[in-house]
Design a protein around this motif. Sequence first.
Motif, short mmCIF file in Angstrom:
data_model
loop_
_atom_site.label_atom_id
_atom_site.label_comp_id
_atom_site.label_asym_id
_atom_site.label_seq_id
_atom_site.Cartn_x
_atom_site.Cartn_y
_atom_site.Cartn_z
N ARG A 8 0.85 -1.18 0.00
CA ARG A 8 0.00 0.00 0.00
C ARG A 8 0.89 1.25 0.00
N PRO A 9 0.46 2.31 -0.70
CA PRO A 9 1.27 3.53 -0.72
C PRO A 9 1.59 3.98 0.71
N GLY A 10 2.82 4.39 0.93
CA GLY A 10 3.20 4.81 2.27
C GLY A 10 3.80 3.70 3.09
N ARG A 12 6.70 0.74 3.60
CA ARG A 12 8.05 0.39 3.15
C ARG A 12 8.54 -0.85 3.89
N GLN A 14 11.78 -3.07 4.79
CA GLN A 14 13.23 -2.99 4.76
C GLN A 14 13.90 -3.80 5.86
N LEU A 25 7.38 -0.57 7.54
CA LEU A 25 7.23 0.77 8.09
C LEU A 25 6.07 1.46 7.41
N PRO A 27 3.06 5.10 8.20
CA PRO A 27 2.97 6.34 8.97
C PRO A 27 2.94 6.10 10.48
N GLU A 28 3.97 6.54 11.14
CA GLU A 28 4.09 6.43 12.58
C GLU A 28 3.92 5.02 13.12
N GLY A 29 4.29 4.02 12.34
CA GLY A 29 4.17 2.65 12.82
C GLY A 29 5.23 1.74 12.22
N MET A 30 5.43 0.63 12.89
CA MET A 30 6.43 -0.33 12.43
C MET A 30 6.05 -1.71 12.94
N TRP B 19 12.35 4.88 17.83
CA TRP B 19 11.66 6.09 17.37
C TRP B 19 12.43 7.31 17.81
N GLN B 67 11.96 4.92 12.79
CA GLN B 67 10.92 5.93 12.60
C GLN B 67 11.46 7.28 13.04
N TYR B 94 12.26 6.03 8.08
CA TYR B 94 10.92 6.32 7.58
C TYR B 94 10.57 7.66 8.21
N SER B 95 10.42 8.70 7.39
CA SER B 95 10.29 10.04 7.96
C SER B 95 8.87 10.58 7.90
N ASN B 96 8.46 11.17 9.00
CA ASN B 96 7.12 11.71 9.18
C ASN B 96 7.22 13.20 9.46
N ILE B 98 5.24 16.34 10.84
CA ILE B 98 4.04 16.64 11.61
C ILE B 98 3.84 18.14 11.60
N GLY B 116 12.50 12.56 -0.44
CA GLY B 116 12.39 11.27 0.23
C GLY B 116 11.51 11.23 1.47
N ASP B 118 8.44 10.43 3.69
CA ASP B 118 7.48 9.33 3.54
C ASP B 118 6.05 9.73 3.85
N HIS B 119 5.87 10.68 4.73
CA HIS B 119 4.51 10.91 5.20
C HIS B 119 4.37 12.31 5.80
N GLN B 121 1.70 14.53 8.10
CA GLN B 121 0.48 14.55 8.89
C GLN B 121 0.04 16.00 9.07
N PRO B 158 0.72 8.84 1.81
CA PRO B 158 -0.44 8.40 2.58
C PRO B 158 -0.99 9.62 3.32
N VAL B 160 -2.63 11.30 6.44
CA VAL B 160 -2.96 11.15 7.84
C VAL B 160 -3.44 12.49 8.36
N TYR B 187 -5.64 7.58 7.21
CA TYR B 187 -5.71 7.44 8.67
C TYR B 187 -6.25 8.73 9.26
N GLU B 189 -6.60 10.50 12.98
CA GLU B 189 -6.33 10.44 14.41
C GLU B 189 -7.22 11.45 15.11
#
Lengths: 87, 383
Positions: A8-10, A12, A14, A25, A27-30, B19, B67, B94-96, B98, B116, B118-119, B121, B158, B160, B187, B189
């Motif tokens: 699904r997009p988003g 990854r 690895q 990985l 959004p905000e999860g692993m 994290w 993360q 994996y970079s967010n 916020i 690069g 990733d997300h 929010q 994605p 969020v 998503y 929240e």
Amino acid sequence: MTRVPRLRPGFRFQWEPVQDSHVLLYPEGMVKLNTSASAILAEVDGHRPVADIIARLEQNFPDAGELTDDVCEFLRDAQQKHWIELQ
Amino acid sequence: MNDVARPGHPSHTVGPPLWLLAELTYRCPLQCPYCSNPLDFADQSDELTTEEWVSVLRQGRAMGAAQLGFSGGEPLVRQDLPELIAEARHLGYYSNLITSGIGLTEQKVRAFREAGLDHIQVSFQASDPELNNAVAGSRKAFDQKLAMARAVKDAGYPMVLNFVIHRHNIHQMTDIISLCERLEADYVELATCQYYGWAFRNREGLMPSAAQLEQAEREVNDYRGQLAQSGSAMKLIFVTPDYYEIRPKACMNGWGSMFLTVAPDGTALPCHSARLLPIEFPNTRQMALKSIWYESPGFNHYRGDSWMPEPCRSCDEKGKDFGGCRCQAYLLTGNADNADPVCDKSPHHDRILAARRAADHATAGLEDLTYRNTRNSRLFFRS
Ligand code: SF4
Ligand code: SF4
């Protein structure tokens, strides 16, 4: 069998040396993956249909025997968790 | 859980920080009255340089962090954000991001994607412009947020969306979720305020009543049912206020167990509000991240359970919730060692009950809240 799974997009997939495992990985999860989940997801590239994935895994793990049920069950589960999409 | 490191005795059972939260700045154009930044943020203007952040990112990744969150304040005010994003990608994080969405443009959304990221929010204050802008303390915030939410989706991230929920918008649950559905969020929240920082200061004016909360839970559950029926992948995460629980949350999954926050000035913290505790925390400018995580007294302070007083000490649930949140214990009892008063075994649980009663009778309007801005921050600093 002819359907093509992709992450699904988003999402990854690895390798994490410190955790000594593959992870997924998002959004905000692993999630830390076990060996069989990792082996299957490593074949999910958005191009290969399910049948090819099974054939490749059976070739790479000849001792594991028939893998169709296991792979299909995992993919169904991964789809329900919205990790992958089947096209 | 007895084999976990004791204060001052780090052991191999301490896991890596998976994290990393990089609070790039406390600067922010908005003024949310529930902001989790310290009350005296205006006095903390000495931000890490680009090179110093890059070094923090490298060290964190080498230790196993996977993360990475860029937050603040509003991280977009940092001009070096694209550089930090590119470094994060290069390192394999994996970079967010916020963000409040203020200061974001379609070009930036795309450029970050190419670098690069990733997300992204985007946080909202409400489902309609009037309330949203009143809470944010800004007149044009809502339209900008909508536009940016769409741009995020168009760029292939994605989506969020985050809504901070409190007594002034909790009646909007259904509207909020349907707005998210229209925006095609992946998503959502719905995070009720956690009472630290400015939110603690404003708790009486923010905390929903039990009746409001029940109604909101019903609405969320109904909507969840509808989404499941229609096969929607949109995921609703409703974080209810722990003030209505009788067991505390397992804060940060255990102190110093997987979360590492670095504040704008380089102070390393086990959670983003820990700065308010009367504990000395190390700074990444003076100490390597590895020593900070595994050896510093600040990080070892509440690892394991030998620090616990009663009732936690002899409680068979201590391995589950670690005695709850240290910041909450400190704010509500004056001693951070105590059981989190959310727990009904805590001798201070009456403080929680009193807050619930106050919420049943609260009448304060939005105009009575203390907004998070430099002027108010300086007042706190002086007093
Ligand atoms: S909570 Fe509001 S004021 Fe605080 S940093 Fe976020 S957007 Fe800015
Ligand atoms: S007494 Fe302490 S350890 Fe036991 S449930 Fe309450 S907070 Fe958790």
